[in-house]
Enzyme design. Structure first.
Site, PDB file in Angstrom:
ATOM      1  N   ASP A 158      62.809 -19.643 -30.925  1.00  0.00           N
ATOM      2  CA  ASP A 158      61.551 -20.473 -30.331  1.00  0.00           C
ATOM      3  C   ASP A 158      61.211 -20.346 -28.998  1.00  0.00           C
ATOM      4  O   ASP A 158      60.122 -20.038 -28.710  1.00  0.00           O
ATOM      5  CB  ASP A 158      61.796 -21.909 -30.693  1.00  0.00           C
ATOM      6  N   GLU A 370      74.516 -26.699 -33.331  1.00  0.00           N
ATOM      7  CA  GLU A 370      73.405 -25.695 -33.378  1.00  0.00           C
ATOM      8  C   GLU A 370      73.652 -24.481 -32.408  1.00  0.00           C
ATOM      9  O   GLU A 370      73.343 -23.389 -32.800  1.00  0.00           O
ATOM     10  CB  GLU A 370      72.089 -26.530 -32.940  1.00  0.00           C
TER      11      GLU A 370
HETATM   12  C1  GLC Z   1      65.393 -24.109 -34.519  1.00  0.00           C
HETATM   13  C2  GLC Z   1      65.661 -22.535 -34.325  1.00  0.00           C
HETATM   14  C3  GLC Z   1      65.328 -21.660 -35.720  1.00  0.00           C
HETATM   15  C4  GLC Z   1      65.876 -22.142 -37.050  1.00  0.00           C
HETATM   16  C5  GLC Z   1      65.316 -23.664 -37.047  1.00  0.00           C
HETATM   17  C6  GLC Z   1      66.167 -24.578 -38.313  1.00  0.00           C
HETATM   18  O1  GLC Z   1      64.007 -24.148 -34.558  1.00  0.00           O
HETATM   19  O2  GLC Z   1      65.311 -21.854 -33.187  1.00  0.00           O
HETATM   20  O3  GLC Z   1      65.829 -20.468 -35.604  1.00  0.00           O
HETATM   21  O4  GLC Z   1      65.373 -21.586 -38.296  1.00  0.00           O
HETATM   22  O5  GLC Z   1      65.686 -24.445 -35.967  1.00  0.00           O
HETATM   23  O6  GLC Z   1      67.484 -24.444 -38.009  1.00  0.00           O
END
Ligand code: GLC
Length: 397
Positions: A158, A370
């Site tokens: 992102d 994450e």
């Molecule tokens: C965040 C990450 C993306 C992922 C999402 C759900 O937005 O940047 O890559 O798919 O989270 O985990």
């Protein structure tokens, strides 16, 4: 191994959701309570090591929300709760209107290899074919053999600094500033009626290195799938597309041994180093010499990517490096998995082992998070995050 596998299956059981006949896994129950595209592809690869039926359902759920155009959206709000999610007006109620790195054919093939269930392949193939044809046509209207993305979120990374200049943002910035710029693109996408290659490309049009590496490698899996179910002509076509993408990557992205993402119709290179420089190894797009150079000069470079915990998403000496800000420095287990696969493909087994060891060390130290601080190993972002399960796949090689 067993206890790690047990922990991962427990996490996946906790994050599992069902909706009628559909089943999927949420990346994190608190921060990401919906279904995401490339996450679910990772999930299927992970589940294929202990719950094959779950893996198949995960992918079939994705295809069930495919658009008329062939696009598979990057978020599915199964319970229609999209209003609750950061108030993004995608222009549709139950899904987003952008896509994400196309990992689904690769995941489907990995799942298939475990039990050779041709029924599953036959069921998922029409949706896969339609999706990749969409990427090859609508995302490449001039037939130059590179697919464009219309929003940084389509890269899965992102707020990666690869997109800063295009969003008109400096290397030091807040997550909120970045998010706001991406929301503007969501508005534009609605205005374009989700038409990428003819309309959205006027606002944001990047030929991204990981996206195209992933596309090339997935088309190879799609060719394997097509061949397995007797669609020889399709298989030839998809293999030809794999070759064409890798060639276009070399022609339009490569400079002094590094593949750079490009923007606009005339392929201006975005000369910002991120982990993306290793993504072409996943697709086999680099020569052995180029691979050697990338590993020696960059991966093993202690000023850049050779952190205490590998692999930071941005080099430690980069202007935008921030060890706790999403895609601007932290280690992600998903990107580690891509790099691991690429290194193995080129025979860099020791370096691959180091990445696997670090990934395991991060899980042990900080649990399923994450992302992780490459300097300290501390976890940040969402908790109960599923991607760490990819160590199972790395360990199975
Ligand atoms: C965040 C990450 C993306 C992922 C999402 C759900 O937005 O940047 O890559 O798919 O989270 O985990």
């Amino acid at each position: 191994m067993d206890s790690l596998k047990d922990e991962i299956s427990k996490l996946f059981f906790e994050n599992r959701r069902t909706h009628g006949n559909f089943q999927y896994t949420v990346p994190s129950p608190t921060n990401y309570p919906f279904q995401w595209l490339w996450d679910s592809c990772f999930h299927a690869i992970i589940l294929s090591h202990f719950d094959l039926e779950g893996a198949k359902k995960e992918l079939l759920s994705l295809v069930s929300k495919q658009f008329e155009s062939g696009m598979i959206p990057h978020i599915i709000y199964w319970e229609g709760e999209n209003d609750l999610f950061r108030h993004i007006n995608w222009g549709k109620k139950d899904t987003s209107t952008i896509t994400q790195p196309p990992m689904i054919a690769f995941a489907a093939w990995e799942v298939y290899l475990k039990d050779k269930d041709k029924e599953f392949l036959r069921k998922i193939y029409p949706g896969l074919k339609k999706y990749y044809e969409y990427l090859l046509k609508d995302r490449d209207p001039r037939n130059h053999h590179l697919a464009g993305i219309t929003n940084p979120d389509e890269s899965g990374e992102d707020n990666s600094p690869r997109f800063d200049a295009l969003l008109n943002l400096p290397p030091k910035q807040t997550e909120e500033e970045n998010f706001e710029r991406r929301l503007n693109l969501v508005d534009k996408n609605r205005g374009c009626d989700f038409e990428a290659g003819l309309c959205m490309k006027n606002f944001f049009w990047v030929k991204d290195v990981p996206f195209n590496s992933i596309l090339a490698e997935n088309l190879r899996s799609l060719a394997d799938i097509a061949l397995e179910i007797g669609e020889e002509k399709d298989a030839d076509y998809f293999l030809e597309q794999t070759r064409a993408i890798k060639l276009a990557m070399r022609t339009l992205m490569l400079e002094d041994g590094i593949f750079y993402s490009t923007w606009g119709e005339d392929y201006k290179k975005i000369k910002v180093l991120t982990w993306a420089i290793f993504a072409p190894l996943f697709a086999g797009a680099a020569t052995p010499d180029e691979a050697q150079n990338l590993v020696k000069k960059h991966l093993l470079n202690q000023g850049e990517f050779m952190a205490r915990f590998c692999v930071p998403t941005v080099p430690m000496d980069g202007a935008s490096f921030n060890p706790i800000n999403l895609w601007r420095g932290p280690v992600w287990t998903g990107t580690n998995w891509f790099i691991y696969k690429g290194l193995r493909r080129y025979g860099f087994d020791d370096e691959a082992q180091k990445i696997l060891n670090d990934t395991k060390a991060l899980l042990e130290k900080s649990g399923f998070r994450e992302h992780y601080n490459p300097l300290t190993g501390e976890g940040s972002g969402a908790k109960g995050f599923t991607w760490g399960g990819l160590v199972l796949d790395m360990m199975a090689e």
